[in-house]
Design an enzyme around this catalytic site. Structure first.
Site, mmCIF file in Angstrom:
data_model
loop_
_atom_site.group_PDB
_atom_site.id
_atom_site.type_symbol
_atom_site.label_atom_id
_atom_site.label_comp_id
_atom_site.label_asym_id
_atom_site.label_seq_id
_atom_site.Cartn_x
_atom_site.Cartn_y
_atom_site.Cartn_z
ATOM 1 N N GLU A 115 0.984 -1.040 -0.222
ATOM 2 C CA GLU A 115 -0.065 -0.156 0.138
ATOM 3 C C GLU A 115 1.012 1.812 -0.020
ATOM 4 O OE1 GLU A 115 -3.644 -0.183 2.655
ATOM 5 O OE2 GLU A 115 -4.091 1.783 2.457
ATOM 6 N N ASN A 158 -3.044 -2.101 7.613
ATOM 7 C CA ASN A 158 -4.333 -1.884 7.258
ATOM 8 C C ASN A 158 -4.876 -3.762 6.943
ATOM 9 O OD1 ASN A 158 -5.860 0.322 7.072
ATOM 10 N ND2 ASN A 158 -5.165 0.645 5.056
ATOM 11 N N GLU A 240 -10.413 4.628 9.536
ATOM 12 C CA GLU A 240 -10.248 4.322 7.681
ATOM 13 C C GLU A 240 -10.931 2.809 7.704
ATOM 14 O OE1 GLU A 240 -6.892 5.332 5.977
ATOM 15 O OE2 GLU A 240 -6.976 7.593 5.981
ATOM 16 N N ARG A 290 -11.481 17.947 10.903
ATOM 17 C CA ARG A 290 -10.303 17.018 10.538
ATOM 18 C C ARG A 290 -9.016 17.360 11.488
ATOM 19 N NH1 ARG A 290 -8.528 12.382 5.625
ATOM 20 N NH2 ARG A 290 -6.038 12.156 6.839
ATOM 21 N N LYS A 314 1.673 11.017 13.583
ATOM 22 C CA LYS A 314 1.779 11.298 12.538
ATOM 23 C C LYS A 314 2.628 12.708 12.451
ATOM 24 C CE LYS A 314 -1.091 8.394 9.158
ATOM 25 N NZ LYS A 314 -2.077 8.813 7.785
ATOM 26 N N ASP A 319 -2.351 13.736 7.269
ATOM 27 C CA ASP A 319 -1.477 12.813 6.419
ATOM 28 C C ASP A 319 -1.036 12.754 5.529
ATOM 29 O OD1 ASP A 319 -1.611 10.574 5.948
ATOM 30 O OD2 ASP A 319 -4.056 10.189 4.455
ATOM 31 N N GLU A 341 5.926 9.893 13.968
ATOM 32 C CA GLU A 341 5.571 8.931 12.992
ATOM 33 C C GLU A 341 6.274 9.740 11.260
ATOM 34 O OE1 GLU A 341 2.132 6.622 12.149
ATOM 35 O OE2 GLU A 341 2.097 6.963 10.373
ATOM 36 N N GLU A 347 4.017 9.119 -0.877
ATOM 37 C CA GLU A 347 2.284 9.068 -1.237
ATOM 38 C C GLU A 347 1.991 10.706 -2.106
ATOM 39 O OE1 GLU A 347 -0.228 8.225 1.439
ATOM 40 O OE2 GLU A 347 -1.785 7.995 0.705
ATOM 41 N N TRP A 475 -14.017 12.554 3.642
ATOM 42 C CA TRP A 475 -12.406 12.085 3.857
ATOM 43 C C TRP A 475 -12.243 13.806 5.159
ATOM 44 C CZ3 TRP A 475 -10.626 7.353 3.822
ATOM 45 C CH2 TRP A 475 -10.648 6.681 2.446
HETATM 46 C C1 GCV Z 1 -2.125 2.588 5.864
HETATM 47 C C2 GCV Z 1 -3.364 7.306 4.325
HETATM 48 C C3 GCV Z 1 -3.384 6.471 3.236
HETATM 49 C C4 GCV Z 1 -3.437 5.141 4.013
HETATM 50 C C5 GCV Z 1 -3.003 4.245 5.073
HETATM 51 C C6 GCV Z 1 -3.303 5.644 5.786
HETATM 52 C C7 GCV Z 1 -2.797 5.568 7.235
HETATM 53 O O1 GCV Z 1 -5.068 7.653 4.242
HETATM 54 O O2 GCV Z 1 -3.581 7.286 2.032
HETATM 55 O O3 GCV Z 1 -3.195 4.215 2.632
HETATM 56 O O4 GCV Z 1 -3.530 3.468 5.360
HETATM 57 O O5 GCV Z 1 -3.125 7.095 5.804
HETATM 58 O O6 GCV Z 1 -1.947 6.054 7.902
HETATM 59 O O7 GCV Z 1 -3.081 4.199 7.624
#
Ligand code: GCV
Length: 611
Positions: A115, A158, A240, A290, A314, A319, A341, A347, A475
């Site tokens: 992912e 996930n 999520e 958010r 994070k 994000d 984190e 991404e 979102w």
């Molecule tokens: C692993 C973002 C990413 C997801 C990721 C999530 C997370 O939303 O798009 O792919 O999922 O962060 O950090 O859990």
């Protein structure tokens, strides 16, 4: 054996399997000195009285001496080789890491996909099974250990696929992998599914239900019997669509502590991610913001987590956008162990096609979050099965510099990048560092989302511009651009988010006169006519940044073409630069056209903006 040595070109052979750390250190030292061809000899020794990860380097004439704790001896060898390769003086005195846990989180799936992975498929999963090439894992372990990274979480947070049961059916494989990484001082960790007991006939995952707690206790006993040094579990809960304690009306402290107690007898750590927000928000709801979510969820729980829980937060409240303020949760939870984190996987930051060196980001975050506010650091991995591990050969710099900052959060981006480039491409290190790596983040920000504008990316895959991509989505990620204004008011008059910061930071952010330009539209909703500190209007600054960002990529490309990079890195970097150029032009034209169509304000310099 031919290897991709990344920043360790003097280590040409894959180390043998099955060595103890001290033997491995001696092997690496011998091979490294030979590879450097520097005429020096070396010795390394474990000193049982030194802290496990500490080391000391000395030189006596033509002989180098590395003394270290059980793992520190290996770190010392890598540090010595690095200093010799760069022609630097040996560091004086005992060296030791600032953080005890320096973690890499892999989002690898059992089917072999990753992912948000941009460097090929998983190095240890394929086709719903654990499959790996041991030599490649040894190389990876060496890269990690050479910059002091010491925890590796193997599977995606996930945990979608029930077959992905690393801690059940695949325990023997996990044990094998742990043995491969162990000599490098790397402890494994696994992501677990909060509702995992429900796959075994237990009708609930309620953390206060004794059947659930008993299932985890039994599992923990089996796992730690097999792998006594497993670092712990990583959990994404109530986030999520992942299951979590909220389903049962329980708090995240109750959920985390139940798991933490199951693994505590073995010294296991429970790393619980604080990435919790409502991903099913109605875009018409302007009261839910958010970025407030993590603080609202976790700060009231400060002091309620067990000692072996680490709350992983994070770096920003959204994000991993190209620009965010630091997460206020990191500044507020004095009675909870925290991990900071980062996301090395690019991404939202160019997907390992566009160049984006993160060392300046690490510096900026540690300038706002005093290093002692957190007890550990973690980063989402950026490596995979591609021949060079990182997709773009320069993306390796991000793993390298993350390791440097995890070891010493006082690190400087310039020195870190110069070290990486000096080791990897000595013939053009200076130009690469100064003209390409160090400015790359700022350039990316300029042509994509300057001034704290977030979420203008294409939904789902998150590469390329789409200014309205997330405006009417669930979102909770909006910029609300209109005919007259753009940005979100997060002051007391708006969503109130800024109040989550300590008073001095809050005051700085709440006033558009003192709010840094790079965060202006994150904290404020402003008319296009707003006059910024440098005298330009907001709309002109949006245009200027996009034009300038794309121009700077053109210049970067010219410089890149002149660099004597070795093959195949040169071809890979040049091919990706063509895509970056196209991406930068696309961003420039789409975003500028978007704002021109809304505002009707022309560019002051008459440059091309499409109707
Ligand atoms: C692993 C973002 C990413 C997801 C990721 C999530 C997370 O939303 O798009 O792919 O999922 O962060 O950090 O859990």
């Amino acid at each position: 054996m031919k290897t991709y040595t990344a920043w360790l070109p003097f280590l040409k052979e894959v180390p043998p399997r099955g060595l103890e750390t001290a033997e491995l250190a001696a092997w690496e030292l011998e091979q490294g000195l030979r590879g450097l061809d520097c005429g020096l000899s070396g010795r390394c020794a474990v000193d049982g009285t030194m802290p496990e990860e500490a080391y000391r380097l000395e030189r006596d004439g033509e002989t180098c001496l590395v003394t270290g704790g059980r793992i520190g001896v290996l770190y010392g060898v890598y540090a010595l080789l690095r200093a010799l390769a760069l022609g630097q003086a040996l560091p004086e005195g005992v060296q030791r890491p600032f953080y005890p846990a320096r973690m890499i989180n892999c989002w690898d799936n059992a089917d072999g996909s990753i992912e948000r992975g941009y460097a090929g498929r998983s190095l240890w999963f394929e086709g719903g099974a654990v499959r790996y090439d041991p030599d490649r894992l040894l190389e990876l372990a060496r890269l990690m250990a050479s910059v002091g990274l010491n925890v590796l979480c193997l599977n995606n947070v996930n945990v979608r696929d029930p077959a992905e049961r690393l801690i059940e059916d695949w325990l023997p494989k996990l044990r094998e992998l742990a043995a491969l990484f162990r000599p490098f001082g790397i402890r494994l960790m696994v992501s677990v599914d909060f509702a995992q007991p429900m796959l075994h006939g237990i009708p609930t995952a309620d953390p206060l239900d004794e059947r659930v707690a008993a299932w985890w206790r039994e599992r923990a006993r089996d796992i730690w019997t097999q792998i006594p040094d497993l670092y712990g579990f990583l959990v994404k809960a109530d986030s999520e669509h992942r299951p979590g304690p909220f389903t049962y009306g329980r708090s995240h402290a109750e959920g985390a502590n139940m798991l933490a107690r199951a693994i505590a007898p073995y010294g296991g750590k429970l790393v619980w991610r604080a990435f919790v927000y409502n991903c099913l928000q109605d875009w018409r709801d302007q009261t839910t913001d958010r970025p407030c979510a993590a603080y609202d969820t976790y700060v009231p729980l400060d002091g309620q987590f067990d000692a072996n829980v680490i709350l992983q937060v994070k770096n920003g409240p959204f994000d991993f956008q190209v620009r965010e303020p630091v997460s206020p949760t990191l500044l507020k939870m004095a009675h909870t162990s925290l991990a900071l984190e980062f996301q090395l996987a690019q991404e939202y930051t160019g997907q390992q096609i566009d160049i984006y060196a993160m060392a300046p980001l690490f510096r900026e975050v540690f300038d706002e979050v005093p290093p002692e506010k957190v007890q550990a650091v973690a980063a989402v991995s950026n490596f995979g099965r591609d021949g060079n591990y990182f997709g773009h050969p320069f993306a390796a710099a991000n793993l390298f510099s993350f390791g440097c900052f995890a070891w010493d959060p006082a690190s400087e981006p310039g020195e870190t990048m110069a070290a990486w480039a000096g080791l990897t491409y000595p013939s053009c290190a200076r130009t690469l560092t100064e003209e390409i790596l160090l400015p790359s983040r700022e350039i990316y920000e300029q042509y994509t989302a300057p001034l704290g504008l977030c979420w203008m990316v294409n939904p789902n895959h998150h590469y390329g511009p789409n200014p309205m991509g997330y405006e009417f989505q669930s979102w909770g990620t909006y910029h609300r651009a209109s005919r007259d204004a753009v940005g979100i008011d997060r002051t007391g008059a708006g969503t109130g988010y800024a109040a989550q910061y300590p008073p001095a930071m809050r005051a700085r952010y709440e006033n558009p006169e003192t709010c840094p330009d790079r965060l202006l539209l994150f904290f404020h909703r402003l008319p296009y006519s707003f006059v910024m500190r440098d005298g330009r209007t907001l709309i002109q600054r949006i245009y200027d940044d996009h034009f300038e960002g794309a121009e700077r990529v053109e210049k970067m490309a010219e410089i890149l073409r002149t660099l004597p990079l070795p093959q195949p890195d040169r071809d890979t970097a040049l091919a990706r630069m063509e895509k970056q150029l196209a991406n930068a032009r696309e961003w420039r034209d789409v975003v500028n056209t978007f704002f021109w169509r809304f505002s009707g304000v022309p560019d002051a310099h008459g440059r091309k903006i499409y109707d």
